[in-house]
Design a protein around this motif. Structure first.
Motif, PDB file in Angstrom:
ATOM      1  N   HIS A 188      -0.128  -1.020  14.324  1.00 39.44           N
ATOM      2  CA  HIS A 188       0.364   0.353  14.477  1.00 39.44           C
ATOM      3  C   HIS A 188       1.889   0.386  14.492  1.00 39.44           C
ATOM      4  CE1 HIS A 188       1.957   3.205  17.600  1.00 39.44           C
ATOM      5  NE2 HIS A 188       1.595   4.028  16.646  1.00 39.44           N
ATOM      6  N   VAL A 189       2.501  -0.545  15.208  1.00 37.79           N
ATOM      7  CA  VAL A 189       3.969  -0.616  15.279  1.00 37.79           C
ATOM      8  C   VAL A 189       4.537  -0.888  13.884  1.00 37.79           C
ATOM      9  CG1 VAL A 189       5.940  -1.911  16.212  1.00 37.79           C
ATOM     10  CG2 VAL A 189       3.998  -1.361  17.699  1.00 37.79           C
ATOM     11  N   VAL A 190       3.938  -1.816  13.167  1.00 39.76           N
ATOM     12  CA  VAL A 190       4.407  -2.170  11.817  1.00 39.76           C
ATOM     13  C   VAL A 190       4.326  -0.961  10.893  1.00 39.76           C
ATOM     14  CG1 VAL A 190       3.868  -3.546   9.761  1.00 39.76           C
ATOM     15  CG2 VAL A 190       3.931  -4.636  12.027  1.00 39.76           C
ATOM     16  N   VAL A 191       3.186  -0.299  10.873  1.00 39.79           N
ATOM     17  CA  VAL A 191       3.017   0.862   9.990  1.00 39.79           C
ATOM     18  C   VAL A 191       3.974   1.979  10.395  1.00 39.79           C
ATOM     19  CG1 VAL A 191       1.409   2.645   9.204  1.00 39.79           C
ATOM     20  CG2 VAL A 191       0.634   0.272   9.406  1.00 39.79           C
ATOM     21  N   HIS A 192       4.156   2.176  11.679  1.00 38.58           N
ATOM     22  CA  HIS A 192       5.084   3.195  12.176  1.00 38.58           C
ATOM     23  C   HIS A 192       6.487   2.955  11.600  1.00 38.58           C
ATOM     24  CE1 HIS A 192       6.548   5.948  15.479  1.00 38.58           C
ATOM     25  NE2 HIS A 192       7.674   5.349  15.131  1.00 38.58           N
ATOM     26  N   GLU A 193       6.956   1.727  11.690  1.00 35.88           N
ATOM     27  CA  GLU A 193       8.303   1.429  11.187  1.00 35.88           C
ATOM     28  C   GLU A 193       8.379   1.538   9.668  1.00 35.88           C
ATOM     29  OE1 GLU A 193      10.424   1.729  13.382  1.00 35.88           O
ATOM     30  OE2 GLU A 193       9.046   1.398  15.054  1.00 35.88           O
ATOM     31  N   LEU A 194       7.345   1.104   8.973  1.00 37.54           N
ATOM     32  CA  LEU A 194       7.330   1.255   7.511  1.00 37.54           C
ATOM     33  C   LEU A 194       7.320   2.726   7.106  1.00 37.54           C
ATOM     34  CD1 LEU A 194       4.852  -1.597   6.496  1.00 37.54           C
ATOM     35  CD2 LEU A 194       7.335  -1.544   6.116  1.00 37.54           C
ATOM     36  N   CYS A 195       6.628   3.565   7.853  1.00 35.35           N
ATOM     37  CA  CYS A 195       6.615   5.006   7.551  1.00 35.35           C
ATOM     38  C   CYS A 195       8.024   5.597   7.631  1.00 35.35           C
ATOM     39  CB  CYS A 195       5.664   5.748   8.481  1.00 35.35           C
ATOM     40  SG  CYS A 195       3.931   5.668   7.963  1.00 35.35           S
ATOM     41  N   HIS A 196       8.849   5.025   8.512  1.00 30.50           N
ATOM     42  CA  HIS A 196      10.225   5.523   8.601  1.00 30.50           C
ATOM     43  C   HIS A 196      11.022   5.254   7.325  1.00 30.50           C
ATOM     44  CE1 HIS A 196      10.311   7.324  12.467  1.00 30.50           C
ATOM     45  NE2 HIS A 196       9.975   6.208  13.109  1.00 30.50           N
ATOM     46  N   LEU A 197      10.591   4.317   6.519  1.00 29.39           N
ATOM     47  CA  LEU A 197      11.253   4.107   5.228  1.00 29.39           C
ATOM     48  C   LEU A 197      10.949   5.253   4.270  1.00 29.39           C
ATOM     49  CD1 LEU A 197      10.644   0.271   4.755  1.00 29.39           C
ATOM     50  CD2 LEU A 197      12.746   1.420   5.511  1.00 29.39           C
ATOM     51  N   LEU A 198       9.861   5.968   4.542  1.00 25.12           N
ATOM     52  CA  LEU A 198       9.501   7.142   3.736  1.00 25.12           C
ATOM     53  C   LEU A 198       9.952   8.452   4.379  1.00 25.12           C
ATOM     54  CD1 LEU A 198       5.851   6.036   2.868  1.00 25.12           C
ATOM     55  CD2 LEU A 198       7.814   6.080   1.303  1.00 25.12           C
ATOM     56  N   SER A 234       8.766  13.840  12.077  1.00 24.26           N
ATOM     57  CA  SER A 234       8.391  15.187  11.637  1.00 24.26           C
ATOM     58  C   SER A 234       6.891  15.270  11.350  1.00 24.26           C
ATOM     59  CB  SER A 234       9.160  15.524  10.358  1.00 24.26           C
ATOM     60  OG  SER A 234       8.752  14.631   9.323  1.00 24.26           O
ATOM     61  N   ALA A 235       6.457  16.448  10.952  1.00 22.56           N
ATOM     62  CA  ALA A 235       5.058  16.629  10.546  1.00 22.56           C
ATOM     63  C   ALA A 235       4.747  15.729   9.354  1.00 22.56           C
ATOM     64  CB  ALA A 235       4.804  18.092  10.203  1.00 22.56           C
ATOM     65  N   ARG A 236       5.694  15.572   8.457  1.00 22.32           N
ATOM     66  CA  ARG A 236       5.484  14.692   7.305  1.00 22.32           C
ATOM     67  C   ARG A 236       5.272  13.246   7.757  1.00 22.32           C
ATOM     68  NH1 ARG A 236       9.025  11.663   3.529  1.00 22.32           N
ATOM     69  NH2 ARG A 236       7.743  11.284   1.691  1.00 22.32           N
ATOM     70  N   PHE A 237       6.057  12.806   8.737  1.00 19.91           N
ATOM     71  CA  PHE A 237       5.903  11.457   9.280  1.00 19.91           C
ATOM     72  C   PHE A 237       4.498  11.278   9.853  1.00 19.91           C
ATOM     73  CE2 PHE A 237       5.860   8.526  12.840  1.00 19.91           C
ATOM     74  CZ  PHE A 237       6.408   7.387  12.275  1.00 19.91           C
ATOM     75  N   HIS A 238       4.057  12.248  10.648  1.00 21.73           N
ATOM     76  CA  HIS A 238       2.723  12.153  11.256  1.00 21.73           C
ATOM     77  C   HIS A 238       1.629  12.177  10.194  1.00 21.73           C
ATOM     78  CE1 HIS A 238       4.968  13.429  14.965  1.00 21.73           C
ATOM     79  NE2 HIS A 238       4.431  12.269  15.286  1.00 21.73           N
ATOM     80  N   ALA A 239       1.841  12.925   9.130  1.00 24.20           N
ATOM     81  CA  ALA A 239       0.868  12.945   8.026  1.00 24.20           C
ATOM     82  C   ALA A 239       0.811  11.564   7.350  1.00 24.20           C
ATOM     83  CB  ALA A 239       1.230  14.023   7.006  1.00 24.20           C
ATOM     84  N   LEU A 240       1.964  10.922   7.203  1.00 25.76           N
ATOM     85  CA  LEU A 240       2.002   9.571   6.640  1.00 25.76           C
ATOM     86  C   LEU A 240       1.273   8.584   7.553  1.00 25.76           C
ATOM     87  CD1 LEU A 240       5.697   9.540   5.386  1.00 25.76           C
ATOM     88  CD2 LEU A 240       3.655   9.379   3.931  1.00 25.76           C
ATOM     89  N   LEU A 283       0.823  -1.226   0.000  1.00 28.07           N
ATOM     90  CA  LEU A 283       0.000   0.000   0.000  1.00 28.07           C
ATOM     91  C   LEU A 283       0.853   1.270   0.000  1.00 28.07           C
ATOM     92  CD1 LEU A 283      -2.877  -0.594   2.582  1.00 28.07           C
ATOM     93  CD2 LEU A 283      -3.139   0.358   0.296  1.00 28.07           C
ATOM     94  N   MET A 284       1.942   1.234   0.741  1.00 26.86           N
ATOM     95  CA  MET A 284       2.794   2.410   0.932  1.00 26.86           C
ATOM     96  C   MET A 284       3.865   2.546  -0.142  1.00 26.86           C
ATOM     97  SD  MET A 284       3.113   1.901   5.055  1.00 26.86           S
ATOM     98  CE  MET A 284       4.069   3.359   5.423  1.00 26.86           C
ATOM     99  N   GLY A 285       4.062   1.514  -0.929  1.00 26.17           N
ATOM    100  CA  GLY A 285       5.088   1.560  -1.962  1.00 26.17           C
ATOM    101  C   GLY A 285       6.498   1.494  -1.413  1.00 26.17           C
ATOM    102  N   VAL A 286       6.669   0.737  -0.329  1.00 25.98           N
ATOM    103  CA  VAL A 286       8.000   0.559   0.270  1.00 25.98           C
ATOM    104  C   VAL A 286       8.282  -0.930   0.395  1.00 25.98           C
ATOM    105  CG1 VAL A 286       7.941   2.728   1.568  1.00 25.98           C
ATOM    106  CG2 VAL A 286       7.119   0.627   2.656  1.00 25.98           C
ATOM    107  N   GLN A 287       9.539  -1.255   0.582  1.00 24.76           N
ATOM    108  CA  GLN A 287       9.897  -2.653   0.809  1.00 24.76           C
ATOM    109  C   GLN A 287      11.089  -2.697   1.759  1.00 24.76           C
ATOM    110  OE1 GLN A 287       8.116  -5.404  -0.282  1.00 24.76           O
ATOM    111  NE2 GLN A 287       9.423  -6.304   1.269  1.00 24.76           N
TER     112      GLN A 287
END
Length: 174
Positions: free
Chosen positions: A126-136, A141-147, A83-87
């Motif tokens: 939530h933990v999984v998505v949080h860590e995946l967001c760090h790949l983006l 930051s505000a961008r992280f929270h928006a993700l 969904l997030m386009g990360v791996q």
């Protein structure tokens, strides 16, 4: 003056303040120190009791936990990464009590604490998505929270629930 997790007292004082004044300050607050130390040590004991609910002492226990972790976490990683386009380059598991998860942005790996097994599934997600967001976005930051808002809108609620569960488990032992 503050009490750290292990019960030690840390005192900060301005440069030039005499040792006698610092000692006098400590003595004036002896009752507060005793109460705060007792509270800190009790909190530490409860925290240990909470994490001890997941037995990992033997190889068989660790293997069983790993099997359960993979069955729980890997489908979440797969679904959300797509969904997030990360791996992530790798997902691994460690029995960490200081963090539920960790992302190494350099090598793009994710580590999930074995102790997420003590949480409800949506809090693990939530933990999984949080860590995946760090790949983006590496920082919080505000961008992280928006993700996080985009990919797991209930993240604040999940974080609050995780903290509540840890405290609730502690309180039940009293």
């Amino acid at each position: 003056m503050r009490i750290v997790k292990n019960g030690d007292v840390h005192v900060s004082a301005p440069i030039g303040l005499s040792r006698d004044r610092v000692v006098a300050f400590i003595e004036e607050h002896r009752e507060w120190i005793d109460q705060a130390r007792k509270k800190a040590l009790e909190s530490q004991r409860k925290r240990e009791a909470f994490f001890n609910r997941l037995p990992l002492a033997t190889r068989a226990q660790a293997d069983e936990a790993l099997k359960r972790l993979k069955a729980l976490v890997e489908p979440m990683v797969e679904r959300h990464a797509k969904l997030m386009g990360v791996q992530p380059s790798a997902v691994y598991y460690k029995p960490t009590i200081s963090r539920w998860g960790q992302c190494n942005v350099r090598d793009r790996s994710i580590c999930i604490s074995a102790y997420v097994l003590l949480l409800p599934e949506w809090c693990v997600e939530h933990v999984v998505v949080h860590e995946l967001c760090h790949l983006l976005e590496p920082s919080h930051s505000a961008r992280f929270h928006a993700l996080m808002d985009k990919y797991f809108p209930r993240w604040r609620e999940a974080r609050k629930e995780t903290h509540r569960i840890c405290r609730m488990e502690e309180d039940e032992e009293e």
